[in-house]
Design a protein around this motif. Structure first.
Motif, PDB file in Angstrom:
ATOM      1  N   LEU A 280      44.122 -86.129 -48.571  1.00 10.53           N
ATOM      2  CA  LEU A 280      43.352 -86.570 -47.404  1.00 10.53           C
ATOM      3  C   LEU A 280      43.781 -87.970 -46.986  1.00 10.53           C
ATOM      4  O   LEU A 280      44.002 -88.829 -47.838  1.00 10.53           O
ATOM      5  CB  LEU A 280      41.863 -86.611 -47.756  1.00 10.53           C
ATOM      6  CG  LEU A 280      41.169 -85.260 -47.934  1.00 10.53           C
ATOM      7  CD1 LEU A 280      39.811 -85.445 -48.616  1.00 10.53           C
ATOM      8  CD2 LEU A 280      40.993 -84.576 -46.580  1.00 10.53           C
ATOM      9  N   ALA A 281      43.900 -88.188 -45.670  1.00  8.04           N
ATOM     10  CA  ALA A 281      44.217 -89.531 -45.199  1.00  8.04           C
ATOM     11  C   ALA A 281      43.341 -89.867 -44.001  1.00  8.04           C
ATOM     12  O   ALA A 281      43.330 -89.139 -43.000  1.00  8.04           O
ATOM     13  CB  ALA A 281      45.684 -89.641 -44.835  1.00  8.04           C
ATOM     14  N   LEU A 282      42.598 -90.952 -44.134  1.00  5.71           N
ATOM     15  CA  LEU A 282      41.810 -91.471 -43.011  1.00  5.71           C
ATOM     16  C   LEU A 282      42.746 -92.270 -42.137  1.00  5.71           C
ATOM     17  O   LEU A 282      43.293 -93.283 -42.567  1.00  5.71           O
ATOM     18  CB  LEU A 282      40.697 -92.369 -43.539  1.00  5.71           C
ATOM     19  CG  LEU A 282      39.461 -91.657 -44.085  1.00  5.71           C
ATOM     20  CD1 LEU A 282      38.686 -92.572 -45.018  1.00  5.71           C
ATOM     21  CD2 LEU A 282      38.574 -91.183 -42.934  1.00  5.71           C
ATOM     22  N   ASN A 283      42.942 -91.801 -40.910  1.00  4.93           N
ATOM     23  CA  ASN A 283      43.892 -92.465 -40.007  1.00  4.93           C
ATOM     24  C   ASN A 283      43.159 -93.376 -39.014  1.00  4.93           C
ATOM     25  O   ASN A 283      41.945 -93.329 -38.895  1.00  4.93           O
ATOM     26  CB  ASN A 283      44.705 -91.394 -39.268  1.00  4.93           C
ATOM     27  CG  ASN A 283      45.819 -92.002 -38.441  1.00  4.93           C
ATOM     28  OD1 ASN A 283      46.398 -93.028 -38.821  1.00  4.93           O
ATOM     29  ND2 ASN A 283      46.128 -91.384 -37.307  1.00  4.93           N
ATOM     30  N   LYS A 284      43.939 -94.197 -38.323  1.00  4.69           N
ATOM     31  CA  LYS A 284      43.447 -95.144 -37.314  1.00  4.69           C
ATOM     32  C   LYS A 284      42.591 -96.241 -37.948  1.00  4.69           C
ATOM     33  O   LYS A 284      41.632 -96.725 -37.338  1.00  4.69           O
ATOM     34  CB  LYS A 284      42.659 -94.426 -36.196  1.00  4.69           C
ATOM     35  CG  LYS A 284      43.431 -93.256 -35.572  1.00  4.69           C
ATOM     36  CD  LYS A 284      42.877 -92.849 -34.226  1.00  4.69           C
ATOM     37  CE  LYS A 284      43.538 -91.563 -33.730  1.00  4.69           C
ATOM     38  NZ  LYS A 284      43.054 -91.088 -32.441  1.00  4.69           N
ATOM     39  N   PHE A 310      43.584 -91.391 -48.922  1.00  2.00           N
ATOM     40  CA  PHE A 310      44.275 -92.608 -48.492  1.00  2.00           C
ATOM     41  C   PHE A 310      43.679 -93.126 -47.195  1.00  2.00           C
ATOM     42  O   PHE A 310      43.091 -92.362 -46.434  1.00  2.00           O
ATOM     43  CB  PHE A 310      45.759 -92.324 -48.266  1.00  2.00           C
ATOM     44  CG  PHE A 310      46.524 -92.118 -49.540  1.00  2.00           C
ATOM     45  CD1 PHE A 310      47.268 -93.153 -50.086  1.00  2.00           C
ATOM     46  CD2 PHE A 310      46.496 -90.896 -50.203  1.00  2.00           C
ATOM     47  CE1 PHE A 310      47.966 -92.985 -51.268  1.00  2.00           C
ATOM     48  CE2 PHE A 310      47.188 -90.717 -51.382  1.00  2.00           C
ATOM     49  CZ  PHE A 310      47.933 -91.768 -51.910  1.00  2.00           C
ATOM     50  N   VAL A 311      43.834 -94.421 -46.978  1.00  4.11           N
ATOM     51  CA  VAL A 311      43.453 -95.017 -45.700  1.00  4.11           C
ATOM     52  C   VAL A 311      44.727 -95.524 -45.051  1.00  4.11           C
ATOM     53  O   VAL A 311      45.464 -96.306 -45.663  1.00  4.11           O
ATOM     54  CB  VAL A 311      42.472 -96.196 -45.907  1.00  4.11           C
ATOM     55  CG1 VAL A 311      42.177 -96.878 -44.579  1.00  4.11           C
ATOM     56  CG2 VAL A 311      41.189 -95.703 -46.557  1.00  4.11           C
ATOM     57  N   GLY A 319      49.522 -98.807 -44.952  1.00  5.60           N
ATOM     58  CA  GLY A 319      49.084 -97.817 -45.943  1.00  5.60           C
ATOM     59  C   GLY A 319      49.916 -96.548 -45.975  1.00  5.60           C
ATOM     60  O   GLY A 319      49.663 -95.661 -46.792  1.00  5.60           O
ATOM     61  N   VAL A 320      50.909 -96.447 -45.097  1.00  2.00           N
ATOM     62  CA  VAL A 320      51.659 -95.189 -44.998  1.00  2.00           C
ATOM     63  C   VAL A 320      52.615 -95.008 -46.184  1.00  2.00           C
ATOM     64  O   VAL A 320      52.738 -93.912 -46.741  1.00  2.00           O
ATOM     65  CB  VAL A 320      52.420 -95.116 -43.649  1.00  2.00           C
ATOM     66  CG1 VAL A 320      53.454 -94.010 -43.649  1.00  2.00           C
ATOM     67  CG2 VAL A 320      51.419 -94.914 -42.509  1.00  2.00           C
TER      68      VAL A 320
END
Ligand SMILES: Nc1nc2c(ncn2[C@@H]2O[C@H](COP(=O)(O)OP(=O)(O)OP(=O)(O)O)[C@@H](O)[C@H]2O)c(=O)[nH]1
Ligand SMILES: [Mg+2]
Length: 390
Positions: A280-284, A310-311, A319-320
């Motif tokens: 899972l990645a929280l984007n923006k 991930f954020v 964070g990428v």
């Protein structure tokens, strides 16, 4: 969604070693006989299928492969050392084509499979070989043969290792642009992406994987809402899902609710596809204060304790990098035999689900068409527009 990765390489086998011209010279032996040894065989070039490679990118940087030459023979009947063969690793699934004849030399389909692509030159013979009753002192030798040289075209059907999942506008295409050379369209409205596309993510000289940008899913997608789920069949070979979540959606909806929604749609499409590991990645995250993003991350983590969360910001790339390494690590980590079998079994179940789904959708479409036809017969003038997703 078949993308072809291509590279041209030259493979050069080793020259064979020359035979030696030599006569015995010893004290008290006036005229020694011939003792020139043979040369060594030249090394051959083989391609070998390797499961740890998944693109042909490296071959663009290093296009020539040369096996060792055989060494010349020498006196006292010493044979020259043979040149070592060269094994060049290529991704499994690579097709090998001779550039001159355009003929397919072979396909490397199973791990460890090898293909001879350039044969080493034969050893030359030393003069000992030519001794006969009529010629006691032959001066004849033969030179080593040339190693074969060939230009090859390698082709690989790219398959997605990691598939992106998420609501429309979550930033999936932005992410793919940020991490690969692929340039899918990005725009601030839902359903920008209409068909899946692929990008190759290169982390270092040994680590690369393929991500698939996928159209957004929405509530009811499994029943055909939005773009539906038809494109999910392209994911049947993916090994990992990366679920991107908009951490600051404009409509103020709860990111946790969107995660649950997407998961439900995925499971409705195929329960086995939903069994794939999800990151899972929280984007923006750039749109939120750091504490808020962290609080969201913690909530998400406690709802999904077994997953990595991930954020990131696909826009600023914050964070990428750690996320990409985590994905690469999961893809490349060595696995037990049982795990491999479990994966093969899961893949087979996914393939079955996808087939069943496609058949259902075809049936649904043809009954829709029949219904439309009847409408037309009734002179309602309905228009049927066929939408293809590939
Ligand atoms: N501020 C900010 N905006 C972002 C970020 N990632 C994407 N966006 C913006 O969000 C909008 C949607 O991005 P896309 O990458 O097209 O989203 P998508 O998930 O591919 O959308 P669909 O193709 O419609 O499913 C665009 O306006 C992007 O510029 C981010 O990390 N930060
Ligand atoms: Mg998109």
């Amino acid at each position: 969604m078949q993308f072809l990765d291509e590279a041209s390489i030259t493979v050069i086998a080793g020259h064979g070693g020359n035979g030696s011209l030599s006569f015995r010279r010893e004290k008290y032996v006036a005229r020694g006989g011939p003792d020139g040894g043979d040369g060594g065989d030249g090394g051959s070039v083989y391609l070998v299928a390797d499961d740890h490679l998944n693109t042909l990118i490296d071959f663009r940087y290093q296009p020539r492969y040369r096996a060792e030459v055989g060494l010349g023979g020498s006196g006292r009947n010493k044979t020259g050392a043979s040149g070592s063969d060269l094994y060049v690793k290529v991704p499994r699934g690579t097709t090998v084509i001779d550039e001159e004849t355009e003929q397919i030399i072979g396909d490397l389909t199973s791990p460890g499979e090898t293909l001879l692509v350039a044969t080493g030159g034969r050893r030359g013979l030393g003069n000992t070989r030519f001794k006969s009753s009529t010629n006691r002192a032959p001066r004849k030798t033969t030179p080593g043969g040339d190693g074969e040289e060939r230009r090859l075209r390698l082709q690989l059907k790219l398959l997605a290792d990691v598939a992106l999942l998420g609501l429309p506008n979550a930033g999936k295409s932005t992410f793919v642009r940020a991490v690969s050379a692929a340039q899918p369209k990005v725009a601030n409205y839902p359903f920008t992406t209409l068909v899946p596309s692929l990008g190759v993510v290169r982390l270092d000289s040994e680590t690369a994987f393929v991500v698939a940008d996928i159209p957004g899913l929405i509530e009811g997608a499994a029943e055909g809402a939005g773009l539906g789920t038809r494109f999910l069949r392209h994911l049947s070979r993916a090994r990992l899902l990366l679920h991107l979540v908009d951490a600051a959606p404009l409509d103020g909806s709860d990111p946790l609710a969107s995660v649950a929604l997407i998961e439900a749609e995925l499971a409705a499409y195929s329960a086995s596809l939903a069994e794939l590991p999800v990151v899972l990645a929280l984007n923006k995250a750039d749109l939120l204060p750091a504490e808020e993003a962290e609080a969201l991350r913690e909530r998400l983590q406690s709802s999904y304790p077994d997953r990595d969360v991930f954020v990131i910001s696909a826009a600023t790339k914050a964070g990428v990098e750690p996320l990409l390494w985590k994905l690469a690590e999961s893809l490349l980590e060595p696995v037990s035999e049982e795990e491999l079998e479990a994966r093969a079994d899961l893949r087979a179940r996914i393939a079955r689900d996808v087939r069943d789904r496609s058949a259902q959708e075809r049936n649904a479409r043809s009954s829709e068409r029949r219904a439309a036809q009847e409408d037309e017969d009734d002179d309602f003038g309905a228009e049927v527009i066929e939408v293809r997703d590939d």
